[in-house]
Design an enzyme around this catalytic site. Structure first.
Site, PDB file in Angstrom:
ATOM      1  N   LEU A 209      -2.166   2.833  10.575  1.00 16.24           N
ATOM      2  CA  LEU A 209      -1.121   3.414   9.726  1.00 16.24           C
ATOM      3  C   LEU A 209      -0.797   4.808  10.238  1.00 16.24           C
ATOM      4  O   LEU A 209      -1.712   5.597  10.501  1.00 16.24           O
ATOM      5  CB  LEU A 209      -1.589   3.523   8.265  1.00 16.24           C
ATOM      6  CG  LEU A 209      -1.777   2.246   7.444  1.00 16.24           C
ATOM      7  CD1 LEU A 209      -2.370   2.599   6.093  1.00 16.24           C
ATOM      8  CD2 LEU A 209      -0.451   1.524   7.266  1.00 16.24           C
ATOM      9  N   HIS A 210       0.497   5.110  10.360  1.00 15.89           N
ATOM     10  CA  HIS A 210       0.856   6.472  10.739  1.00 15.89           C
ATOM     11  C   HIS A 210       2.230   6.901  10.256  1.00 15.89           C
ATOM     12  O   HIS A 210       2.550   8.080  10.271  1.00 15.89           O
ATOM     13  CB  HIS A 210       0.796   6.640  12.266  1.00 15.89           C
ATOM     14  CG  HIS A 210       1.928   5.981  12.992  1.00 15.89           C
ATOM     15  ND1 HIS A 210       1.953   4.625  13.244  1.00 15.89           N
ATOM     16  CD2 HIS A 210       3.086   6.476  13.497  1.00 15.89           C
ATOM     17  CE1 HIS A 210       3.061   4.317  13.893  1.00 15.89           C
ATOM     18  NE2 HIS A 210       3.780   5.413  14.052  1.00 15.89           N
ATOM     19  N   ARG A 211       3.063   5.972   9.799  1.00 16.62           N
ATOM     20  CA  ARG A 211       4.431   6.336   9.441  1.00 16.62           C
ATOM     21  C   ARG A 211       4.477   7.108   8.121  1.00 16.62           C
ATOM     22  O   ARG A 211       3.739   6.790   7.177  1.00 16.62           O
ATOM     23  CB  ARG A 211       5.319   5.091   9.367  1.00 16.62           C
ATOM     24  CG  ARG A 211       5.491   4.434  10.722  1.00 16.62           C
ATOM     25  CD  ARG A 211       6.610   3.421  10.769  1.00 16.62           C
ATOM     26  NE  ARG A 211       6.702   2.850  12.108  1.00 16.62           N
ATOM     27  CZ  ARG A 211       7.357   3.401  13.119  1.00 16.62           C
ATOM     28  NH1 ARG A 211       7.999   4.545  12.935  1.00 16.62           N
ATOM     29  NH2 ARG A 211       7.373   2.829  14.304  1.00 16.62           N
ATOM     30  N   ASP A 283       1.826  -0.468  10.785  1.00  9.04           N
ATOM     31  CA  ASP A 283       3.223  -0.055  10.619  1.00  9.04           C
ATOM     32  C   ASP A 283       3.821   0.346  11.965  1.00  9.04           C
ATOM     33  O   ASP A 283       4.838   1.016  12.029  1.00  9.04           O
ATOM     34  CB  ASP A 283       3.361   1.072   9.585  1.00  9.04           C
ATOM     35  CG  ASP A 283       2.543   2.307   9.910  1.00  9.04           C
ATOM     36  OD1 ASP A 283       1.986   2.397  11.024  1.00  9.04           O
ATOM     37  OD2 ASP A 283       2.458   3.207   9.046  1.00  9.04           O
TER      38      ASP A 283
END
Length: 364
Positions: A209-211, A283
């Site tokens: 996850l990074h967005r 994501d």
């Protein structure tokens, strides 16, 4: 023919490696072309940059612009100022940019203002989401690009609708897949253990996850993490944590005996982890392409995607950013009902050869 190849951030490195290899193969066949590799320095952490050069046998760049850090505007400005100097001192026939990072857009603008043609590898992809910096980068880059090397028929159609002439669109396939297929036998076991026991094939989930839509708002991140933990049954969840996400997770103190945070992995280690996962929750856009080739179920926590072929043809499903939507998909996966998926056209490991052949045709 003189080619300048631009790379700036982690996603770029997988895309330039096979192009450089294809150029060198053409040189060995007596073709008259040279290349100059420019690293903008947009990613400067070793795991986000240097390890990729080492693992993928990318030669050291002729220059590193060292333009990392700062806001998006500061980074764009630094790249443009330093790349302009580079082009004035080493003018090529064409600048090849890849992907959709800040370096892609900044170097395209700089080249065009100096009258140098631009070729965009992975041109034409669109998410339709203007809140994504990458979407802005794609649109700006493609508005001034001279030649487009595309990964899908959807990308071709996007460009045609925007008024691009067909003879400037070259459907070649996906260079990220070139890199994956050429390294599939070299993947490295990251040797992750859970409570002293080595991970077993198809007996864990990989999570990334990074967005901003998923990690910047604490309540949404907390709810999504709880949904992931609840929906994955008794399987361990291996989470290579992006620095951006790590800061938010620390503040929330999210913990579970099945949730295991690990440092960012190298390319060969991460794809080993993906290849033997029961499923991947992510994501990221690029990971959906790799899971499609490896036949691994993929659940994308986004409301849109610029890679629809990973859904219509591949193993990916678009879940959205609402945590309540996740469980039915995980239930389906755990029951063994996930779609088999297939391989999109021209994702055959030869995209870079097609790119170089077309560049020779256009500029020699």
């Amino acid at each position: 023919m003189k080619i300048t190849i631009v790379a700036g951030a982690r996603p770029n490195f997988m895309k330039i490696a096979p192009i450089i290899k294809a150029i060198e193969q053409a040189q060995h066949r007596g073709k008259k072309l040279t290349y100059r590799l420019v690293h903008t320095g947009q990613h400067y952490d070793k795991k986000m940059s240097e390890s990729f050069f080492e693992e993928l046998n990318i030669p050291a760049p002729e220059v590193n612009l060292e333009a990392g850090g700062g806001s998006q505007a500061e980074q764009t400005a630094a790249i443009m100022v330093r790349f302009e100097k580079e082009l004035l001192e080493n003018r090529p026939d064409v600048v090849v940019v890849v992907g959709d990072v800040t370096s892609t857009m900044a170097c395209s603008i700089t080249a065009k203002k100096l009258g140098v043609e631009v070729a965009h590898v992975e041109g034409g992809i669109r998410s339709g989401d203007m809140s994504m910096p990458e979407e802005i980068n794609r649109i700006v880059t493609d508005s001034i690009t001279d030649h487009f090397f595309t990964t899908s028929q959807t990308a071709n159609e996007n460009l045609l609708r925007s008024g691009v002439q067909p003879d400037r669109i070259h459907f070649v396939g996906n260079t990220m897949i070139d890199t994956l297929l050429s390294n599939i036998g070299r993947l490295k076991d990251p040797e992750i253990s859970v409570r002293g026991v080595k991970l077993q094939e198809r007996a864990y989930f990989t999570l990334t996850l990074h967005r901003p839509a998923n990690v910047d708002e604490q309540s949404k991140l907390r709810d999504m993490m709880h949904a992931i933990i609840e929906g994955t049954g008794q399987y361990p969840i291996i989470f290579p944590v992006h620095p951006r996400t790590a800061r938010h997770l620390e503040e929330l103190s999210i913990m579970d005996e099945r949730l295991h945070f690990v440092e960012p992995l190298s390319y060969l280690q991460f794809n080993y982890l993906v290849k033997y996962s029961k499923g991947v929750i992510t994501d990221s856009g690029g990971i959906t392409e790799e899971t499609t080739i490896m036949g691994v179920p993929c659940l994308t926590l986004r409301d849109n995607t610029e890679r629809p072929e990973t859904i219509t043809i591949g193993t990916n499903e678009l879940i959205g950013t609402n945590p309540s939507h996740l469980k039915p998909y995980l239930d389906k996966l755990l029951k063994g009902d996930w779609k088999k998926g297939g391989v999109p056209p021209l994702w055959d490991g030869k995209a870079s050869e097609r790119i170089v052949a077309k560049l020779i045709e256009l500029y020699n």
